[in-house]
Design a protein around this motif. Structure first.
Motif, PDB file in Angstrom:
ATOM      1  N   ALA A 191      49.230  10.427  55.377  1.00  0.00           N
ATOM      2  CA  ALA A 191      49.666  11.396  54.455  1.00  0.00           C
ATOM      3  C   ALA A 191      50.287  12.668  55.239  1.00  0.00           C
ATOM      4  N   VAL A 211      47.412  20.893  53.923  1.00  0.00           N
ATOM      5  CA  VAL A 211      48.987  21.207  53.320  1.00  0.00           C
ATOM      6  C   VAL A 211      49.005  22.278  52.267  1.00  0.00           C
ATOM      7  N   GLY A 216      56.067  19.290  54.339  1.00  0.00           N
ATOM      8  CA  GLY A 216      56.479  18.038  54.700  1.00  0.00           C
ATOM      9  C   GLY A 216      56.557  17.034  53.534  1.00  0.00           C
ATOM     10  N   GLU A 240      61.991  18.115  47.619  1.00  0.00           N
ATOM     11  CA  GLU A 240      60.252  17.903  47.791  1.00  0.00           C
ATOM     12  C   GLU A 240      59.696  19.075  48.429  1.00  0.00           C
TER      13      GLU A 240
HETATM   14  C1  LIG Z   1      52.786  16.957  53.927  1.00  0.00           C
HETATM   15  C2  LIG Z   1      52.481  17.274  52.902  1.00  0.00           C
HETATM   16  O1  LIG Z   1      52.244  16.651  51.634  1.00  0.00           O
HETATM   17  C3  LIG Z   1      51.601  15.560  51.823  1.00  0.00           C
HETATM   18  C4  LIG Z   1      50.555  15.575  50.736  1.00  0.00           C
HETATM   19  C5  LIG Z   1      51.118  14.962  49.485  1.00  0.00           C
HETATM   20  C6  LIG Z   1      51.951  14.245  49.237  1.00  0.00           C
HETATM   21  C7  LIG Z   1      53.066  14.010  50.286  1.00  0.00           C
HETATM   22  C8  LIG Z   1      54.212  13.445  50.000  1.00  0.00           C
HETATM   23  O2  LIG Z   1      54.413  12.672  48.893  1.00  0.00           O
HETATM   24  O3  LIG Z   1      55.042  13.266  51.173  1.00  0.00           O
HETATM   25  C9  LIG Z   1      52.459  14.249  51.731  1.00  0.00           C
HETATM   26  O4  LIG Z   1      52.001  13.252  52.396  1.00  0.00           O
HETATM   27  C10 LIG Z   1      52.998  18.856  52.542  1.00  0.00           C
HETATM   28  O5  LIG Z   1      52.752  19.182  51.437  1.00  0.00           O
HETATM   29  O6  LIG Z   1      53.242  19.322  53.423  1.00  0.00           O
END
Ligand SMILES: C=C(O[C@H]1C=CC=C(C(=O)O)[C@@H]1O)C(=O)O
Length: 412
Positions: A303, A346, A361, A376
Motif C-alpha cells: 500500500a 498516510v 502517494g 489522486e
Molecule cells: C500512499 C497513500 O495511500 C495509500 C493508501 C490508500 C490507497 C492508496 C492508493 O490507492 O494508491 C495508497 O496505497 C497516500 O495517501 O499517500
C-alpha cells in the motif's frame, strides 16, 4: 496553549482538555475510532533504526513501570532512524470522550491557516513523468506495482499550536486515525495526520489488518461522487492494485497466524477519497508474538511500497527525489502484554513551527494514468489541507503567494 481563536481555545473542541495540555508537553497522541491515547513522559527506545527499536520494544516495556506504553513512529524505511519512545504517563479514554466539533474546519470562513508560500516537490509535471516512467518499468517486467508519492512544502504565516492541528484533523475526519507524534529530529518537528488505514491490531491472539489500495477522489456533487464510487468498485486496475496488498499481508501473516481470512474488498469513504478496503483477520499461533513483531513482518506493505518490495523500494528511491521520513511509516503503540495498534502513516504532514511538509502517494500498476494519479494525490493532500482550512491551489500544485492564503481568520 492554543491560540485564543483556535477551536481548542474555545473549550468546545473534539479533544478533551487533558489532551491539549499533554500536547503542549510534547506527548504523543493517537486517536483511533475507538479510543484516544496520550503517551507523555517519553524516553526514546534504544536503537537507532525503526527496525532496531521495534525489536527491543517488548524488553524495554517489561522493565518500564506498570501501565507504560511504547508509542511513536517507524519510518517508511525501517533502517532509517526510528521515533519510538516508552511513555510512562499514559492516558487512555474511550472515543465517546470526543465531543462534537465546535467549528467544522472545512467550512469556508471557519478559520484557516494563512499560507505565505507553497512549493510542490516534485512538481506536478515531474510527478506525472515519474508515473509514466514507473508504468514503463512495470511493462518491462521490472516489477508489478510501485507507490509513488509527492510532497508539498508550505510556509504558513504563523506557527499553529499542535493541539489546534490535532483538533482540526479530528473534527474534519471523525472516523480517521488521527496522530501527532514528536519526531526526534530536527527538534520541534511533529508528524501529524489523519490516516484511514489500519496496518495491524493485536488484541490477545486476535489479529486484524485493514489495508487500503485503489482510490477515487470524492466529489461534492452527490451524483458524480456515486459514479466515482461505482467506477472504483468496477475498476480492474484498482482491484489489481488492491490485491497486491492483500496478498502480501496474507502471505506475511500465514507463518504467524492460523485462520487467516481475507474476504472481498469493500468501499470505504474518507471525506476526500473513496478506497477499496479489505478486513483481514487471523489468530496468533504463538501468543508471545507481539504487535511489534507483526509490524516488523508487514511493514512496508504494497500500500506504500510495492511488489516485489525490494524492486519497488529501489524505484521509489530513484524516481521520487525526497526523503519520506515517517510518511508511509508505521505509527502506533504497544502495551506490556504485547497488544497494540499501528496505522499506515498516510494523509500525513511534518509540522515544524510555521513549516508544513505534506505528503501523498498512489499505487502504480499496469494501466495507471499519470494525470489520474496526479489528481489522486491532490485529493489525498486535501485530507490535511481541508482540515487546516488551506486553499485548494496548494493541493493541485498551483502554489500560493503571500497574502492569498487561507479561507478566513488564521488560527496560528
Ligand atoms: C500512499 C497513500 O495511500 C495509500 C493508501 C490508500 C490507497 C492508496 C492508493 O490507492 O494508491 C495508497 O496505497 C497516500 O495517501 O499517500
Amino acid at each position: 496553549m492554543s491560540s485564543p481563536g483556535g477551536p481548542a481555545g474555545r473549550g468546545g473542541g473534539v479533544l478533551p482538555p487533558q489532551v491539549t495540555a499533554a500536547l503542549e508537553r510534547d506527548a504523543a497522541v493517537l486517536v483511533s475510532p475507538e479510543e484516544l491515547l496520550v503517551g507523555a513522559r517519553r524516553t526514546p527506545v534504544a536503537g537507532r533504526s525503526g527496525r532496531e527499536q521495534l525489536a527491543g520494544l517488548a524488553q524495554e516495556l517489561a522493565a518500564a513501570p506498570a501501565g507504560s506504553l511504547a508509542i511513536g513512529a517507524v519510518p517508511f524505511d525501517p533502517a532509517a532512524p526510528g521515533a519510538l519512545a516508552i511513555a510512562t504517563d499514559v492516558l487512555r479514554l474511550p472515543r465517546s470522550h470526543r465531543r462534537g466539533a465546535a467549528v467544522p474546519p472545512s467550512v469556508p470562513g471557519g478559520g484557516g491557516l494563512q499560507v505565505l508560500r507553497s512549493t510542490p516537490r516534485p512538481s506536478p509535471e515531474e510527478h506525472r513523468q515519474a508515473v509514466a516512467d514507473a508504468v514503463r518499468r512495470i511493462a518491462a517486467g521490472d516489477l508489478a506495482k510501485v507507490v509513488l508519492a509527492r510532497s508539498v512544502d508550505v510556509r504558513l504565516r504563523n506557527a499553529p499550536a499542535v493541539a489546534d492541528v490535532v483538533e482540526r484533523l479530528a473534527a474534519a475526519n471523525p472516523t480517521a486515525r488521527v496522530l501527532a507524534v514528536p519526531l526526534p529530529a530536527p527538534a520541534g518537528t511533529w508528524l501529524v495526520g489523519a490516516t484511514p488505514e489500519l496496518l495491524v491490531r493485536r488484541r490477545g491472539r486476535e489479529v486484524v489488518s485493514v489495508p487500503l489500495a485503489g482510490s477515487q477522489p470524492r466529489s461534492s456533487d452527490p451524483a458524480v461522487d456515486a459514479t466515482r464510487a461505482a467506477r472504483l468498485v468496477g475498476s480492474d486496475k484498482d482491484r489489481r492494485e488492491h490485491d497486491f496488498v492483500v496478498e502480501a499481508i496474507v502471505e506475511a501473516l500465514r507463518p504467524l497466524c492460523t485462520e487467516v481470512r481475507a474476504p472481498a474488498p469493500e468501499l470505504l469513504a474518507t471525506p476526500a477519497v473513496w478506497h477499496l478496503a479489505t478486513t483481514i483477520t487471523g489468530r496468533l499461533r504463538d501468543p508471545a508474538t507481539t504487535s511489534a513483531d507483526l509490524v516488523a513482518a508487514l511493514h512496508p506493505t504494497p500500500a506504500v511500497a510495492g511488489t516485489p518490495r525490494d524492486a519497488a523500494v529501489a524505484l521509489i528511491a530513484e524516481l521520487e527525489g525526497f526523503d519520506r521520513g515517517c510518511y508511509a511509516g508505521a505509527i502506533g503503540w504497544q502495551d506490556g502484554a504485547g497488544d497494540g495498534e499501528w496505522s499506515v502513516g498516510v494523509r500525513c504532514a511534518e509540522l515544524a513551527g510555521n513549516r508544513l511538509r505534506l505528503f501523498a502517494g498512489g499505487g502504480i500498476v499496469a494501466g495507471s494514468d499519470p494525470e489520474a494519479e496526479l489528481a489522486e494525490t491532490s485529493a489525498k493532500l486535501r485530507t490535511v489541507l481541508d482540515a487546516l482550512g488551506i486553499e485548494a491551489g496548494v493541493a493541485s500544485g498551483r502554489g500560493s503567494v503571500a497574502g492569498s492564503g487561507g479561507t478566513g481568520r488564521a488560527v496560528g
